[in-house]
Write a protein that holds these residues in place. Structure first.
Motif, short mmCIF file in Angstrom:
data_model
loop_
_atom_site.label_atom_id
_atom_site.label_comp_id
_atom_site.label_asym_id
_atom_site.label_seq_id
_atom_site.Cartn_x
_atom_site.Cartn_y
_atom_site.Cartn_z
N VAL A 109 0.84 -1.19 0.00
CA VAL A 109 0.00 0.00 0.00
C VAL A 109 0.88 1.24 0.00
CG1 VAL A 109 -1.83 1.24 1.21
CG2 VAL A 109 -1.75 -1.26 1.31
N ASN A 110 0.80 2.03 -1.08
CA ASN A 110 1.45 3.34 -1.09
C ASN A 110 0.57 4.32 -0.33
OD1 ASN A 110 3.55 2.47 -2.81
ND2 ASN A 110 2.24 2.77 -4.60
N GLY A 111 1.16 5.13 0.52
CA GLY A 111 0.32 6.04 1.28
C GLY A 111 1.10 7.14 1.96
N ILE A 112 0.36 8.10 2.49
CA ILE A 112 0.92 9.16 3.31
C ILE A 112 0.16 9.18 4.63
CG2 ILE A 112 1.15 11.66 3.63
CD1 ILE A 112 1.64 11.91 0.65
N LEU A 113 0.90 9.15 5.72
CA LEU A 113 0.36 9.26 7.06
C LEU A 113 0.83 10.60 7.60
CD1 LEU A 113 -1.13 7.77 9.37
CD2 LEU A 113 1.11 6.83 10.04
N ALA A 114 -0.12 11.47 8.00
CA ALA A 114 0.25 12.85 8.34
C ALA A 114 -0.48 13.32 9.59
CB ALA A 114 -0.06 13.78 7.17
N GLN A 115 0.05 14.40 10.15
CA GLN A 115 -0.55 15.03 11.33
C GLN A 115 -0.38 16.53 11.22
OE1 GLN A 115 0.27 13.35 15.37
NE2 GLN A 115 1.22 15.34 15.78
N ILE A 116 -1.45 17.27 11.58
CA ILE A 116 -1.39 18.73 11.61
C ILE A 116 -1.75 19.17 13.02
CG2 ILE A 116 -2.32 20.89 10.70
CD1 ILE A 116 -2.94 19.40 8.11
N GLY A 117 -0.80 19.81 13.70
CA GLY A 117 -0.99 20.24 15.08
C GLY A 117 -1.75 21.56 15.16
N PRO A 118 -2.15 21.96 16.35
CA PRO A 118 -2.96 23.17 16.52
C PRO A 118 -2.26 24.44 16.10
CG PRO A 118 -2.28 22.26 18.64
CD PRO A 118 -1.95 21.23 17.62
N ALA A 119 -0.92 24.46 16.09
CA ALA A 119 -0.18 25.64 15.66
C ALA A 119 0.32 25.50 14.23
CB ALA A 119 1.00 25.89 16.60
N GLY A 120 -0.19 24.51 13.48
CA GLY A 120 0.19 24.34 12.08
C GLY A 120 1.39 23.44 11.87
N GLN A 121 1.83 22.73 12.91
CA GLN A 121 2.97 21.83 12.74
C GLN A 121 2.53 20.62 11.91
OE1 GLN A 121 1.30 22.43 15.63
NE2 GLN A 121 2.71 22.66 17.36
N PHE A 122 3.12 20.48 10.74
CA PHE A 122 2.79 19.37 9.84
C PHE A 122 3.94 18.38 9.86
CE2 PHE A 122 3.32 17.41 5.62
CZ PHE A 122 2.08 16.79 5.47
N LEU A 123 3.60 17.12 10.09
CA LEU A 123 4.61 16.07 9.95
C LEU A 123 3.98 14.89 9.24
CD1 LEU A 123 4.40 13.65 12.55
CD2 LEU A 123 4.56 15.85 13.70
N ALA A 124 4.79 14.19 8.47
CA ALA A 124 4.25 13.12 7.62
C ALA A 124 5.29 12.07 7.34
CB ALA A 124 3.73 13.70 6.30
N PHE A 125 4.82 10.86 7.13
CA PHE A 125 5.63 9.75 6.61
C PHE A 125 5.09 9.43 5.22
CE2 PHE A 125 5.78 9.13 11.24
CZ PHE A 125 7.15 9.11 11.43
N ASN A 126 5.96 9.50 4.23
CA ASN A 126 5.57 9.22 2.85
C ASN A 126 6.00 7.80 2.50
OD1 ASN A 126 5.40 8.98 0.00
ND2 ASN A 126 5.50 11.20 -0.21
N HIS A 127 5.02 6.90 2.41
CA HIS A 127 5.28 5.49 2.11
C HIS A 127 5.16 5.25 0.61
CE1 HIS A 127 5.15 3.78 6.30
NE2 HIS A 127 4.58 4.94 6.52
N GLY A 128 6.10 5.80 -0.17
CA GLY A 128 6.13 5.56 -1.61
C GLY A 128 4.99 6.20 -2.38
N HIS A 129 4.44 7.28 -1.87
CA HIS A 129 3.25 7.92 -2.43
C HIS A 129 3.63 9.20 -3.18
CE1 HIS A 129 -1.16 7.99 -2.29
NE2 HIS A 129 -1.08 9.31 -2.24
#
Length: 248
Positions: A109-129
């Motif tokens: 499964v190609n995918g992106i797992l991401a999170q956006i915090g209350p102050a706009g902090q974006f973090l993500a793991f890109n699994h071949g997507h």
């Protein structure tokens, strides 16, 4: 969203101003290449957590019932772990474990797992997507390429990727910034001459339109104009706007 083509597990919470969770507004769309089915191998989901809004968008490789079964495992594991896991990497680990337990081991499964915090902090793991496209509030457009991609879900162990926690992509979103996440049914769309749809050049300027849902309608219309044909692959689109003062 078209209720005839959106699988049940893809639905997002809807408020008066449109789909929204915490500090983000969302637009989402799912289009199946087959008019005979409303469920394919592409998926998305968004859930709240104490650490921020968590998102997944993914594309199961393959066709048939096994693909649909695999596509159901990912959101189920995400729905269970996304709201409670302390770290985003733990959510990814639980998705990986669920795939190992529930599938035949022949699909990834190609995918992106991401999170956006209350102050706009974006973090993500890109699994071949495909890399997300960022449209900033001032009109800037750029891809958010991972520093180090993580192998697709289902291949993290065999690929010997090491610790995916070291491969996180980070940036800080400003109010009005929009992130466009999409599966390869969009980036792989071709015109009559075989040219791929240029996501940044054509979709990028449309991402600032009105609401996120309206922007996605413009993108769909533009892809149809570019290809001049019905889609030949499923596609899932997710447009996320950081709007901390606009969402209750």
């Amino acid at each position: 969203m078209d209720a005839l083509t959106v699988p049940e597990y893809n639905l997002l919470p809807v408020y008066a101003a449109g789909p929204a969770i915490g500090p983000v507004r969302l637009g989402a769309s799912y289009v199946s290449a087959s008019r005979a089915t409303r469920v394919g191998g592409d998926l998305y989901m968004a859930v709240p957590s104490p650490y921020g809004v968590r998102l997944v968008i993914a594309d199961v490789q393959g066709k048939g019932l096994g693909t649909i079964r695999c596509a159901a495992v990912v959101p189920a594991a995400f729905r269970e772990s996304g709201p409670e896991a302390e770290e985003l990497a733990e959510v990814g680990s639980r998705i990986e474990s669920a795939l190992n337990r529930s599938t035949d081991g022949q699909r990834f499964v190609n995918g992106i797992l991401a999170q956006i915090g209350p102050a706009g902090q974006f973090l993500a793991f890109n699994h071949g997507h495909p890399a997300p496209l960022l449209r900033t509030a001032d009109g800037g457009i750029r891809f958010v390429e991972p520093d180090e991609p993580v192998p697709p879900f289902g291949l993290t162990g065999p690929a010997g990727s090491g610790n995916p926690r070291n491969s996180v992509t980070r940036l800080t979103l400003q109010p009005g910034d929009r992130l466009f996440l999409y599966t390869d049914g969009l980036s792989g769309a071709r015109d009559g001459d075989g040219r791929f749809y240029p996501v940044d050049e054509r979709a990028g300027p449309l991402l600032g339109e009105s609401t996120p849902e309206e922007a996605l309608r413009h993108v769909h219309a533009d892809v149809a104009a570019f290809t001049g044909a019905q889609p030949d692959d499923d596609s899932a689109l997710l447009l996320v706007e950081f709007a901390p003062r606009a969402v209750p």
